[in-house]
Design a protein around this motif. Sequence first.
Motif, PDB file in Angstrom:
ATOM      1  N   ASN A 242     -10.971   1.039  -1.712  1.00  0.00           N
ATOM      2  CA  ASN A 242     -10.616  -0.247  -1.639  1.00  0.00           C
ATOM      3  C   ASN A 242      -9.908  -0.383  -3.133  1.00  0.00           C
ATOM      4  OD1 ASN A 242     -11.206  -0.856   1.092  1.00  0.00           O
ATOM      5  ND2 ASN A 242     -12.318  -1.789   0.422  1.00  0.00           N
ATOM      6  N   GLU A 243     -10.713  -0.150  -4.362  1.00  0.00           N
ATOM      7  CA  GLU A 243      -9.985   0.003  -5.512  1.00  0.00           C
ATOM      8  C   GLU A 243      -9.267   0.511  -5.488  1.00  0.00           C
ATOM      9  OE1 GLU A 243     -12.733   1.895  -7.678  1.00  0.00           O
ATOM     10  OE2 GLU A 243     -14.695   0.629  -7.387  1.00  0.00           O
ATOM     11  N   GLU A 244      -8.221   1.827  -5.285  1.00  0.00           N
ATOM     12  CA  GLU A 244      -6.434   1.978  -5.421  1.00  0.00           C
ATOM     13  C   GLU A 244      -6.103   1.105  -4.017  1.00  0.00           C
ATOM     14  OE1 GLU A 244      -7.317   6.236  -3.817  1.00  0.00           O
ATOM     15  OE2 GLU A 244      -7.920   6.873  -5.281  1.00  0.00           O
ATOM     16  N   LEU A 245      -6.116   0.341  -2.719  1.00  0.00           N
ATOM     17  CA  LEU A 245      -5.760  -0.453  -2.372  1.00  0.00           C
ATOM     18  C   LEU A 245      -4.923  -1.605  -3.183  1.00  0.00           C
ATOM     19  CD1 LEU A 245      -3.569   0.089   0.773  1.00  0.00           C
ATOM     20  CD2 LEU A 245      -6.070  -0.717   1.615  1.00  0.00           C
ATOM     21  N   LEU A 246      -6.233  -2.236  -3.524  1.00  0.00           N
ATOM     22  CA  LEU A 246      -5.751  -3.307  -4.662  1.00  0.00           C
ATOM     23  C   LEU A 246      -5.287  -2.881  -6.031  1.00  0.00           C
ATOM     24  CD1 LEU A 246      -6.936  -6.121  -5.321  1.00  0.00           C
ATOM     25  CD2 LEU A 246      -8.525  -5.299  -6.760  1.00  0.00           C
ATOM     26  N   GLU A 247      -5.013  -2.167  -6.190  1.00  0.00           N
ATOM     27  CA  GLU A 247      -3.970  -1.521  -7.687  1.00  0.00           C
ATOM     28  C   GLU A 247      -2.796  -1.559  -7.112  1.00  0.00           C
ATOM     29  OE1 GLU A 247      -4.888   1.628  -9.323  1.00  0.00           O
ATOM     30  OE2 GLU A 247      -6.926   1.451 -10.180  1.00  0.00           O
ATOM     31  N   LYS A 248      -2.556  -0.922  -5.818  1.00  0.00           N
ATOM     32  CA  LYS A 248      -1.109  -1.411  -5.301  1.00  0.00           C
ATOM     33  C   LYS A 248      -1.252  -2.186  -4.655  1.00  0.00           C
ATOM     34  CE  LYS A 248      -1.756   2.926  -3.421  1.00  0.00           C
ATOM     35  NZ  LYS A 248      -1.110   4.239  -1.702  1.00  0.00           N
ATOM     36  N   TYR A 249      -1.575  -3.804  -4.333  1.00  0.00           N
ATOM     37  CA  TYR A 249      -1.605  -4.735  -3.892  1.00  0.00           C
ATOM     38  C   TYR A 249      -1.044  -5.699  -5.049  1.00  0.00           C
ATOM     39  CZ  TYR A 249      -2.859  -9.144  -2.643  1.00  0.00           C
ATOM     40  OH  TYR A 249      -2.857 -11.242  -2.304  1.00  0.00           O
ATOM     41  N   GLU A 250      -1.695  -5.506  -6.436  1.00  0.00           N
ATOM     42  CA  GLU A 250      -1.191  -6.048  -7.338  1.00  0.00           C
ATOM     43  C   GLU A 250      -0.079  -5.995  -7.726  1.00  0.00           C
ATOM     44  OE1 GLU A 250      -6.345  -6.771  -8.812  1.00  0.00           O
ATOM     45  OE2 GLU A 250      -4.994  -5.042  -9.462  1.00  0.00           O
ATOM     46  N   LYS A 251       0.675  -4.648  -7.462  1.00  0.00           N
ATOM     47  CA  LYS A 251       1.414  -4.592  -7.942  1.00  0.00           C
ATOM     48  C   LYS A 251       3.123  -4.347  -7.397  1.00  0.00           C
ATOM     49  CE  LYS A 251      -0.353  -0.798 -10.662  1.00  0.00           C
ATOM     50  NZ  LYS A 251      -0.850   0.821 -10.991  1.00  0.00           N
ATOM     51  N   ALA A 252       2.841  -4.773  -6.102  1.00  0.00           N
ATOM     52  CA  ALA A 252       3.995  -4.354  -5.077  1.00  0.00           C
ATOM     53  C   ALA A 252       4.559  -6.546  -5.013  1.00  0.00           C
ATOM     54  CB  ALA A 252       2.764  -4.672  -3.293  1.00  0.00           C
ATOM     55  N   GLN A 253       4.781  -6.760  -4.129  1.00  0.00           N
ATOM     56  CA  GLN A 253       5.866  -7.469  -4.349  1.00  0.00           C
ATOM     57  C   GLN A 253       6.388  -7.887  -3.244  1.00  0.00           C
ATOM     58  OE1 GLN A 253       6.709  -9.554  -6.695  1.00  0.00           O
ATOM     59  NE2 GLN A 253       5.376  -8.645  -8.733  1.00  0.00           N
ATOM     60  N   GLY A 254       6.884  -9.126  -2.734  1.00  0.00           N
ATOM     61  CA  GLY A 254       7.643  -9.041  -1.295  1.00  0.00           C
ATOM     62  C   GLY A 254       6.995  -8.884  -0.542  1.00  0.00           C
ATOM     63  N   LYS A 255       7.897  -7.931   0.910  1.00  0.00           N
ATOM     64  CA  LYS A 255       7.896  -7.970   2.099  1.00  0.00           C
ATOM     65  C   LYS A 255       6.004  -6.510   1.590  1.00  0.00           C
ATOM     66  CE  LYS A 255       9.382  -6.871   6.890  1.00  0.00           C
ATOM     67  NZ  LYS A 255      10.501  -6.684   6.935  1.00  0.00           N
ATOM     68  N   GLU A 256       6.622  -5.794   0.577  1.00  0.00           N
ATOM     69  CA  GLU A 256       5.368  -4.641   0.479  1.00  0.00           C
ATOM     70  C   GLU A 256       4.133  -5.265   0.234  1.00  0.00           C
ATOM     71  OE1 GLU A 256       4.758  -0.775  -1.825  1.00  0.00           O
ATOM     72  OE2 GLU A 256       6.428  -2.468  -2.519  1.00  0.00           O
ATOM     73  N   LYS A 257       4.024  -6.452  -0.445  1.00  0.00           N
ATOM     74  CA  LYS A 257       2.200  -7.100  -1.015  1.00  0.00           C
ATOM     75  C   LYS A 257       2.106  -7.751   0.176  1.00  0.00           C
ATOM     76  CE  LYS A 257       1.026  -9.717  -4.530  1.00  0.00           C
ATOM     77  NZ  LYS A 257       0.369  -8.886  -5.415  1.00  0.00           N
ATOM     78  N   GLN A 258       3.088  -7.924   1.505  1.00  0.00           N
ATOM     79  CA  GLN A 258       2.506  -8.820   2.701  1.00  0.00           C
ATOM     80  C   GLN A 258       1.415  -7.370   3.379  1.00  0.00           C
ATOM     81  OE1 GLN A 258       5.743 -11.624   4.365  1.00  0.00           O
ATOM     82  NE2 GLN A 258       5.327 -13.170   3.118  1.00  0.00           N
ATOM     83  N   GLN A 259       2.472  -6.259   3.377  1.00  0.00           N
ATOM     84  CA  GLN A 259       1.786  -5.527   4.203  1.00  0.00           C
ATOM     85  C   GLN A 259       0.651  -4.552   3.787  1.00  0.00           C
ATOM     86  OE1 GLN A 259       5.162  -2.644   4.158  1.00  0.00           O
ATOM     87  NE2 GLN A 259       6.490  -3.975   6.762  1.00  0.00           N
ATOM     88  N   ILE A 260       0.783  -4.403   2.322  1.00  0.00           N
ATOM     89  CA  ILE A 260      -0.363  -4.042   2.223  1.00  0.00           C
ATOM     90  C   ILE A 260      -1.338  -4.607   2.224  1.00  0.00           C
ATOM     91  CG2 ILE A 260      -1.569  -3.087  -0.216  1.00  0.00           C
ATOM     92  CD1 ILE A 260       0.868  -1.888  -0.835  1.00  0.00           C
ATOM     93  N   GLY A 261      -0.908  -6.701   1.808  1.00  0.00           N
ATOM     94  CA  GLY A 261      -2.654  -7.517   1.719  1.00  0.00           C
ATOM     95  C   GLY A 261      -3.171  -7.211   3.139  1.00  0.00           C
ATOM     96  N   THR A 262      -2.174  -7.350   4.433  1.00  0.00           N
ATOM     97  CA  THR A 262      -2.663  -7.012   5.361  1.00  0.00           C
ATOM     98  C   THR A 262      -3.769  -6.252   5.949  1.00  0.00           C
ATOM     99  OG1 THR A 262      -0.907  -8.631   6.557  1.00  0.00           O
ATOM    100  CG2 THR A 262      -2.153  -7.052   8.375  1.00  0.00           C
ATOM    101  N   GLN A 263      -3.343  -5.021   5.309  1.00  0.00           N
ATOM    102  CA  GLN A 263      -4.110  -3.401   5.466  1.00  0.00           C
ATOM    103  C   GLN A 263      -5.809  -3.437   5.056  1.00  0.00           C
ATOM    104  OE1 GLN A 263      -1.969  -0.262   4.266  1.00  0.00           O
ATOM    105  NE2 GLN A 263      -3.920   1.518   4.000  1.00  0.00           N
TER     106      GLN A 263
END
Length: 349
Positions: A151-172
């Motif tokens: 979850n910590e690694e996924l949160l790091e990706k989420y914080e750096k992502a933008q737009g559609k990718e951020k939404q996809q990671i956020g849902t996950q």
Amino acid sequence: MKGFFGAARMLALAAFLSASLLAGVAEATVQTIEATGVYIMGDNDSPKIARDAARQEAMRSAVEQAGVYVESYSKTQNMELTEDEVRTISGAVIKVTKEEAIPELKGTTLKYTVNLTAEVDTDTIHLQEMVEKKTELEKLQQERDALKKQNEELLEKYEKAQGKEKQQIGTQLEASYDQAKIFDETVSEIQRGAFPKAIQTIGPVIDDRDASGNPLAYAHYLRGRAYYGMNRMSEALDDFNAAERTTHDDTYPVWRSKQYRGLIYYDWHRYDDAIAELEAAYAASGRQDEAIRDDLIKARQAAERAKRQQEHPAEPAPAPAPSGNPGGQKGVDWTKVITDIIIHSIDKG
């Protein structure tokens, strides 16, 4: 205990000592812990993710404080625990009793604060028993740590992502946080030996018709572990089989189902099946798990003994040796010889 406890160490230690003076150092008591976690939201962040991230931070603080209590309590029991033992035991015995999430807007920045109230009931801590089960507790703790790390690694990706990718990671990430909370509670209950409670906690995941894939496989595995702890082997095996059948990857340690199936087959004297399962589990561990290796050796030895017994059935035990013939040896009957000598001597006299 350097390097493990955070800033809350001195405060928790002072609280413990105060409680000990009031209740008696050697007397078991319930220790209350207050912990706080904060997450500052960025642009387009999900409020739910912010709350869950803050909760995870609060839980980390709570476990650190619980570690101080466990360390202090162990000394009243004349036991010296290692840092890893303290961390493992404190993670197992802490129970959250109250949770409060507070969103706060300052200017254009939204901050989430989560306040947790938790308990460490030293009356339920059986230190010697826990230390004796150290290996099992550590494996379970490693599973909990792995879930948090994901979850910590996924949160790091989420914080750096933008737009559609951020939404996809956020849902996950939202789904992962929901599942991780249930999984973590279940594993904690298994660590404490609260097996019926663990079955109750994980049940909704298994009963959810929409559940599938990795979460469902892991849920079956965890319920199987709880049944195994209760010595309900048939039900445990059903869940381990269900975990293996459910499509999954290496996200969760579902492969340990093989290990426990092997142990069940061993207890049922199905040694060939036990060997097959334990070999698969040992390979899945990267051939690093010494406990599985030892169980595999025992299963092979038991299979060899069973094979020898089949090939060479036990022969009937020899009849008891007659008196005067120790060990049933064939040959001279000394009783008869001595009797003949005596008779001959009498005759000559």
